[in-house]
Structure formats: C-alpha cells, structure tokens
Design a protein around this motif. Structure first.
Motif, PDB file in Angstrom:
ATOM      1  N   ASP A  60       0.825  -1.206   0.000  1.00 58.45           N
ATOM      2  CA  ASP A  60       0.000   0.000   0.000  1.00 58.45           C
ATOM      3  C   ASP A  60       0.864   1.263   0.000  1.00 58.45           C
ATOM      4  O   ASP A  60       0.582   2.214  -0.726  1.00 58.45           O
ATOM      5  CB  ASP A  60      -0.936   0.022   1.215  1.00 58.45           C
ATOM      6  CG  ASP A  60      -1.994  -1.068   1.148  1.00 58.45           C
ATOM      7  OD1 ASP A  60      -2.287  -1.531   0.028  1.00 58.45           O
ATOM      8  OD2 ASP A  60      -2.507  -1.454   2.217  1.00 58.45           O
ATOM      9  N   PHE A  61       1.904   1.256   0.823  1.00 59.12           N
ATOM     10  CA  PHE A  61       2.776   2.432   0.873  1.00 59.12           C
ATOM     11  C   PHE A  61       3.536   2.624  -0.430  1.00 59.12           C
ATOM     12  O   PHE A  61       3.734   3.759  -0.878  1.00 59.12           O
ATOM     13  CB  PHE A  61       3.764   2.321   2.043  1.00 59.12           C
ATOM     14  CG  PHE A  61       3.166   2.699   3.365  1.00 59.12           C
ATOM     15  CD1 PHE A  61       2.938   4.023   3.688  1.00 59.12           C
ATOM     16  CD2 PHE A  61       2.815   1.731   4.286  1.00 59.12           C
ATOM     17  CE1 PHE A  61       2.377   4.373   4.894  1.00 59.12           C
ATOM     18  CE2 PHE A  61       2.261   2.066   5.502  1.00 59.12           C
ATOM     19  CZ  PHE A  61       2.036   3.395   5.806  1.00 59.12           C
ATOM     20  N   LYS A  62       3.946   1.539  -1.038  1.00 58.87           N
ATOM     21  CA  LYS A  62       4.665   1.635  -2.312  1.00 58.87           C
ATOM     22  C   LYS A  62       3.744   2.187  -3.396  1.00 58.87           C
ATOM     23  O   LYS A  62       4.156   3.058  -4.178  1.00 58.87           O
ATOM     24  CB  LYS A  62       5.207   0.268  -2.699  1.00 58.87           C
ATOM     25  CG  LYS A  62       6.085   0.283  -3.916  1.00 58.87           C
ATOM     26  CD  LYS A  62       6.676  -1.102  -4.164  1.00 58.87           C
ATOM     27  CE  LYS A  62       7.543  -1.134  -5.397  1.00 58.87           C
ATOM     28  NZ  LYS A  62       8.099  -2.475  -5.645  1.00 58.87           N
ATOM     29  N   ALA A  63       2.514   1.701  -3.432  1.00 56.89           N
ATOM     30  CA  ALA A  63       1.551   2.201  -4.421  1.00 56.89           C
ATOM     31  C   ALA A  63       1.270   3.687  -4.190  1.00 56.89           C
ATOM     32  O   ALA A  63       1.207   4.472  -5.150  1.00 56.89           O
ATOM     33  CB  ALA A  63       0.253   1.403  -4.347  1.00 56.89           C
ATOM     34  N   ASN A  64       1.138   4.071  -2.935  1.00 57.51           N
ATOM     35  CA  ASN A  64       0.909   5.473  -2.592  1.00 57.51           C
ATOM     36  C   ASN A  64       2.098   6.324  -3.025  1.00 57.51           C
ATOM     37  O   ASN A  64       1.928   7.418  -3.579  1.00 57.51           O
ATOM     38  CB  ASN A  64       0.664   5.600  -1.088  1.00 57.51           C
ATOM     39  CG  ASN A  64       0.208   6.968  -0.675  1.00 57.51           C
ATOM     40  OD1 ASN A  64       0.072   7.866  -1.489  1.00 57.51           O
ATOM     41  ND2 ASN A  64      -0.027   7.133   0.607  1.00 57.51           N
ATOM     42  N   LEU A  65       3.292   5.827  -2.803  1.00 58.43           N
ATOM     43  CA  LEU A  65       4.496   6.553  -3.222  1.00 58.43           C
ATOM     44  C   LEU A  65       4.505   6.746  -4.733  1.00 58.43           C
ATOM     45  O   LEU A  65       4.771   7.853  -5.216  1.00 58.43           O
ATOM     46  CB  LEU A  65       5.755   5.803  -2.780  1.00 58.43           C
ATOM     47  CG  LEU A  65       7.080   6.356  -3.313  1.00 58.43           C
ATOM     48  CD1 LEU A  65       7.378   7.714  -2.706  1.00 58.43           C
ATOM     49  CD2 LEU A  65       8.216   5.387  -3.049  1.00 58.43           C
TER      50      LEU A  65
END
Length: 152
Positions: A60-65
C-alpha cells in the motif's frame, strides 16, 4: 541473533556454577540472568510480528508513493513552465518585479524541494530507481544565485 545466543549461554552457565557452589550472588543479577533468554525470545517474537506487519503494509505504501511521484512529476512540469515564462529570469522583467517574483518562486520551489526529498527517500527505501530531477537542481542553483544577486 546468533551472537546473542552464543554470548548468553556462557553467562547462564557461569551463574549456574555460582549457584551450584553456593557462592554469593546479588539476587537482582541472578534474576536478570534467569529471565535473559525469555526476554530475548520475546524480543525475537516481537521482531517477527513487526516484520510481518511491515510486509503486509508495504504494498500500500509503495503504491501510494508511486501515485505521489506521478503527481509530483505533473506539478514539476507546471512549475517548470511557469518558471520559464513568468519566473524571475523571464525576459523584459524589471529588477523590482524580478525580485518580487523571486520570492514567490522560491516559496513554490521550497515546497517542491521538500517533496523531492521525501519521494527520493521513499524510492531509496523501497529499492526503486531514484529519479533524477536535473531541471529542479538547475533551478535550485539559479534561485540561490538570484538570492545572492538581489540580496546585495
């Protein structure tokens, strides 16, 4: 992990020998040694739990980044266009107005530079290729020089 395991065994054995021969040992130290392995195992379990949690939320954090980096590229394109056309170095701009524009564009740039630092750190954290922003670096140098010029 192995180093801790191998270094606690001799300590436990030493205290066991002290107890076996009934030598005086400070009670608090003895209790600490008795709970040392248990505390270490609890810590290892906590590490595993945290690691599992990080693996779960990483995607999720990678996609958000990646979404934020894409939006950042769009914001940079807008900034580059505005800076070239209406910035402090635009042609035929009087010095007073150029100084005023410098303040405005320096503030916009500072906001973009903070985002740049954040997203670069995120790319490094996730092992992604770090995006180079040569135009942003060039504008940073220009703004520093303009600050010095108009600060005279």
């Amino acid at each position: 992990e192995i180093r801790v395991d191998t270094s606690t065994a001799p300590v436990e054995e030493s205290y066991a020998l002290l107890h076996r021969f009934q030598l005086p040992v400070i009670q608090e130290e003895s209790e600490r040694v008795d709970t040392l392995r248990y505390s270490w195992q609890r810590l290892l379990e906590l590490v595993r739990q945290v690691q599992d949690h990080l693996i779960e939320i990483q995607a999720d954090f990678k996609a958000n980044l990646l979404e934020n980096v894409t939006a950042f590229h769009n914001d940079l394109d807008d900034f580059y266009g505005d800076y070239g056309a209406k910035g402090p170095m635009a042609p035929d701009v009087p010095p007073r107005e150029a100084s005023d524009r410098l303040v405005v564009y320096q503030n916009r740039f500072d906001s973009l530079w903070r985002r740049h630092d954040t997203y670069t750190g995120g790319e490094e954290l996730f092992g992604l290729p770090v995006t180079e922003y040569s135009d942003l670096v060039r504008i940073r140098k220009e703004l520093v020089l303009l600050q010095k010029l108009y600060g005279l």
